[in-house]
Motif scaffolding. Structure first.
Motif, PDB file in Angstrom:
ATOM      1  N   LEU A  48       0.869  -1.171   0.000  1.00 12.35           N
ATOM      2  CA  LEU A  48       0.000   0.000   0.000  1.00 12.35           C
ATOM      3  C   LEU A  48       0.910   1.226   0.000  1.00 12.35           C
ATOM      4  CD1 LEU A  48      -2.614  -1.040   2.697  1.00 12.35           C
ATOM      5  CD2 LEU A  48      -3.007  -0.807   0.256  1.00 12.35           C
ATOM      6  N   PRO A  49       0.784   2.099  -0.986  1.00 13.94           N
ATOM      7  CA  PRO A  49       1.676   3.255  -1.038  1.00 13.94           C
ATOM      8  C   PRO A  49       1.397   4.219   0.110  1.00 13.94           C
ATOM      9  CG  PRO A  49      -0.005   3.422  -2.719  1.00 13.94           C
ATOM     10  CD  PRO A  49      -0.171   2.078  -2.082  1.00 13.94           C
ATOM     11  N   ARG A  50       2.444   4.852   0.608  1.00 10.69           N
ATOM     12  CA  ARG A  50       2.317   5.849   1.677  1.00 10.69           C
ATOM     13  C   ARG A  50       2.078   7.244   1.109  1.00 10.69           C
ATOM     14  NH1 ARG A  50       0.720   2.754   5.148  1.00 10.69           N
ATOM     15  NH2 ARG A  50       2.109   1.153   5.846  1.00 10.69           N
ATOM     16  N   ALA A  51       2.447   7.428  -0.167  1.00  8.42           N
ATOM     17  CA  ALA A  51       2.267   8.724  -0.832  1.00  8.42           C
ATOM     18  C   ALA A  51       1.774   8.466  -2.251  1.00  8.42           C
ATOM     19  CB  ALA A  51       3.584   9.501  -0.858  1.00  8.42           C
ATOM     20  N   VAL A  52       1.142   9.457  -2.858  1.00  7.97           N
ATOM     21  CA  VAL A  52       0.646   9.337  -4.230  1.00  7.97           C
ATOM     22  C   VAL A  52       1.862   9.135  -5.144  1.00  7.97           C
ATOM     23  CG1 VAL A  52      -0.597  10.501  -6.092  1.00  7.97           C
ATOM     24  CG2 VAL A  52      -1.340  10.807  -3.724  1.00  7.97           C
ATOM     25  N   PRO A  53       1.906   8.007  -5.897  1.00  6.01           N
ATOM     26  CA  PRO A  53       3.102   7.703  -6.684  1.00  6.01           C
ATOM     27  C   PRO A  53       3.259   8.496  -7.970  1.00  6.01           C
ATOM     28  CG  PRO A  53       1.511   5.916  -6.869  1.00  6.01           C
ATOM     29  CD  PRO A  53       0.932   6.914  -5.916  1.00  6.01           C
ATOM     30  N   TYR A  54       2.153   9.013  -8.537  1.00  6.33           N
ATOM     31  CA  TYR A  54       2.250   9.736  -9.806  1.00  6.33           C
ATOM     32  C   TYR A  54       1.024  10.621  -9.961  1.00  6.33           C
ATOM     33  CZ  TYR A  54      -0.601   5.671 -10.959  1.00  6.33           C
ATOM     34  OH  TYR A  54      -1.544   4.686 -10.939  1.00  6.33           O
ATOM     35  N   GLY A  55       1.063  11.476 -10.972  1.00  7.12           N
ATOM     36  CA  GLY A  55      -0.061  12.369 -11.251  1.00  7.12           C
ATOM     37  C   GLY A  55       0.095  13.715 -10.577  1.00  7.12           C
ATOM     38  N   PRO A  56      -0.952  14.538 -10.602  1.00 11.22           N
ATOM     39  CA  PRO A  56      -0.839  15.894 -10.066  1.00 11.22           C
ATOM     40  C   PRO A  56      -0.609  15.928  -8.552  1.00 11.22           C
ATOM     41  CG  PRO A  56      -3.054  15.485 -10.954  1.00 11.22           C
ATOM     42  CD  PRO A  56      -2.241  14.289 -11.228  1.00 11.22           C
ATOM     43  N   GLY A  57      -1.004  14.884  -7.838  1.00  8.98           N
ATOM     44  CA  GLY A  57      -0.807  14.882  -6.386  1.00  8.98           C
ATOM     45  C   GLY A  57       0.428  14.113  -5.954  1.00  8.98           C
ATOM     46  N   LYS A  58       1.363  13.900  -6.878  1.00  7.22           N
ATOM     47  CA  LYS A  58       2.546  13.097  -6.588  1.00  7.22           C
ATOM     48  C   LYS A  58       3.263  13.586  -5.332  1.00  7.22           C
ATOM     49  CE  LYS A  58       6.771  11.319  -8.562  1.00  7.22           C
ATOM     50  NZ  LYS A  58       7.616  11.190  -9.727  1.00  7.22           N
ATOM     51  N   GLY A  59       3.538  12.642  -4.436  1.00  6.92           N
ATOM     52  CA  GLY A  59       4.264  12.963  -3.211  1.00  6.92           C
ATOM     53  C   GLY A  59       3.374  13.274  -2.021  1.00  6.92           C
ATOM     54  N   LEU A  60       2.092  13.543  -2.245  1.00  3.88           N
ATOM     55  CA  LEU A  60       1.187  13.834  -1.122  1.00  3.88           C
ATOM     56  C   LEU A  60       0.896  12.552  -0.350  1.00  3.88           C
ATOM     57  CD1 LEU A  60      -1.390  16.224  -2.836  1.00  3.88           C
ATOM     58  CD2 LEU A  60       0.467  16.836  -1.283  1.00  3.88           C
ATOM     59  N   PRO A  61       0.839  12.638   0.975  1.00  2.00           N
ATOM     60  CA  PRO A  61       0.558  11.426   1.757  1.00  2.00           C
ATOM     61  C   PRO A  61      -0.866  10.922   1.526  1.00  2.00           C
ATOM     62  CG  PRO A  61       0.635  13.354   3.183  1.00  2.00           C
ATOM     63  CD  PRO A  61       1.031  13.810   1.807  1.00  2.00           C
ATOM     64  N   ILE A  62      -1.034   9.618   1.566  1.00  4.95           N
ATOM     65  CA  ILE A  62      -2.351   8.998   1.429  1.00  4.95           C
ATOM     66  C   ILE A  62      -2.854   8.707   2.839  1.00  4.95           C
ATOM     67  CG2 ILE A  62      -3.631   7.011   0.552  1.00  4.95           C
ATOM     68  CD1 ILE A  62      -1.558   6.804  -1.688  1.00  4.95           C
ATOM     69  N   GLU A  63      -3.849   9.455   3.260  1.00  6.74           N
ATOM     70  CA  GLU A  63      -4.346   9.341   4.630  1.00  6.74           C
ATOM     71  C   GLU A  63      -5.185   8.093   4.862  1.00  6.74           C
ATOM     72  OE1 GLU A  63      -3.429  11.298   7.135  1.00  6.74           O
ATOM     73  OE2 GLU A  63      -2.153  12.366   5.723  1.00  6.74           O
ATOM     74  N   GLU A  64      -5.863   7.572   3.831  1.00  4.02           N
ATOM     75  CA  GLU A  64      -6.747   6.422   4.039  1.00  4.02           C
ATOM     76  C   GLU A  64      -5.989   5.153   4.395  1.00  4.02           C
ATOM     77  OE1 GLU A  64      -8.067   4.360   0.077  1.00  4.02           O
ATOM     78  OE2 GLU A  64      -8.121   6.529  -0.177  1.00  4.02           O
ATOM     79  N   HIS A  65      -4.686   5.065   4.095  1.00  6.01           N
ATOM     80  CA  HIS A  65      -3.880   3.894   4.439  1.00  6.01           C
ATOM     81  C   HIS A  65      -3.231   4.032   5.806  1.00  6.01           C
ATOM     82  CE1 HIS A  65      -3.277   3.040  -0.131  1.00  6.01           C
ATOM     83  NE2 HIS A  65      -4.513   2.845   0.274  1.00  6.01           N
ATOM     84  N   LYS A  66      -3.449   5.154   6.458  1.00  6.25           N
ATOM     85  CA  LYS A  66      -2.811   5.414   7.735  1.00  6.25           C
ATOM     86  C   LYS A  66      -3.564   4.670   8.843  1.00  6.25           C
ATOM     87  CE  LYS A  66      -0.861   9.353  10.112  1.00  6.25           C
ATOM     88  NZ  LYS A  66      -0.828  10.796  10.177  1.00  6.25           N
TER      89      LYS A  66
END
Length: 164
Positions: A48-66
């Motif tokens: 499960l990625p911890r951050a958005v891997p690509y696209g306009p939000g690349k690098g932003l943390p993914i809160e739903e996996h927290k």
């Protein structure tokens, strides 16, 4: 008289036809653990990625996996993968039917159970590098990440099942 099949453990792998969401995985693991005879459990699937891997939000943390935690026995384990398959080591051949019944009660879709060798029985090179020539607890054989500073995804459960 004790036969060889009475003393040997059996290893199986459960292949659900879909990835399990955390709630379904929690219910399934609870049912399997309650059925008894479980010595080791291994959960596998894509990270499960911890951050958005690509696209306009690349690098932003993914809160739903927290903070997605699985509770098994008296341990809470952070879920870092989509649950795609589950490996089990059981005390005996008879425990397979309990696991099959737990899967049938919990999973709303089909699954396969295959009997095969999943866990190491002898120390690997990584085990030797991490623990030396003597490994006290044989349940950790082959479960070492040689690059990890500590084993944070390895939980050792007590022998008490908490049945009340």
């Amino acid at each position: 008289m004790v036969t060889k099949s009475d003393t040997e453990t059996v290893q199986i792998e459960i292949f659900p036809r879909r990835f399990l969401n955390p709630d379904t995985a929690q219910r399934l693991l609870d049912e399997i653990y309650r059925s008894g005879g479980v010595l080791r459990i291994m959960i596998q699937g894509p990270n499960l990625p911890r951050a958005v891997p690509y696209g306009p939000g690349k690098g932003l943390p993914i809160e739903e996996h927290k903070n997605m935690l699985l509770e098994l026995g008296d341990q809470a384990i952070e879920l870092r993968v989509k649950v795609g398959r589950i490996g089990l080591e059981l005390e005996s051949e008879e425990d397979i039917e309990g696991v099959r019944a737990a899967c049938e009660r919990t999973l709303p879709f089909s699954f396969d159970i295959k009997k095969r060798q999943l866990f190491h029985t002898k120390p690997t090179v990584s085990d030797y590098a991490k623990y030396g020539s003597e490994v006290e607890d044989k349940r950790i054989l082959g479960m070492v990440d040689p690059k990890a500073k500590k084993e944070r995804n390895l939980a050792m459960l007590s022998d008490s099942r908490g049945d009340s």
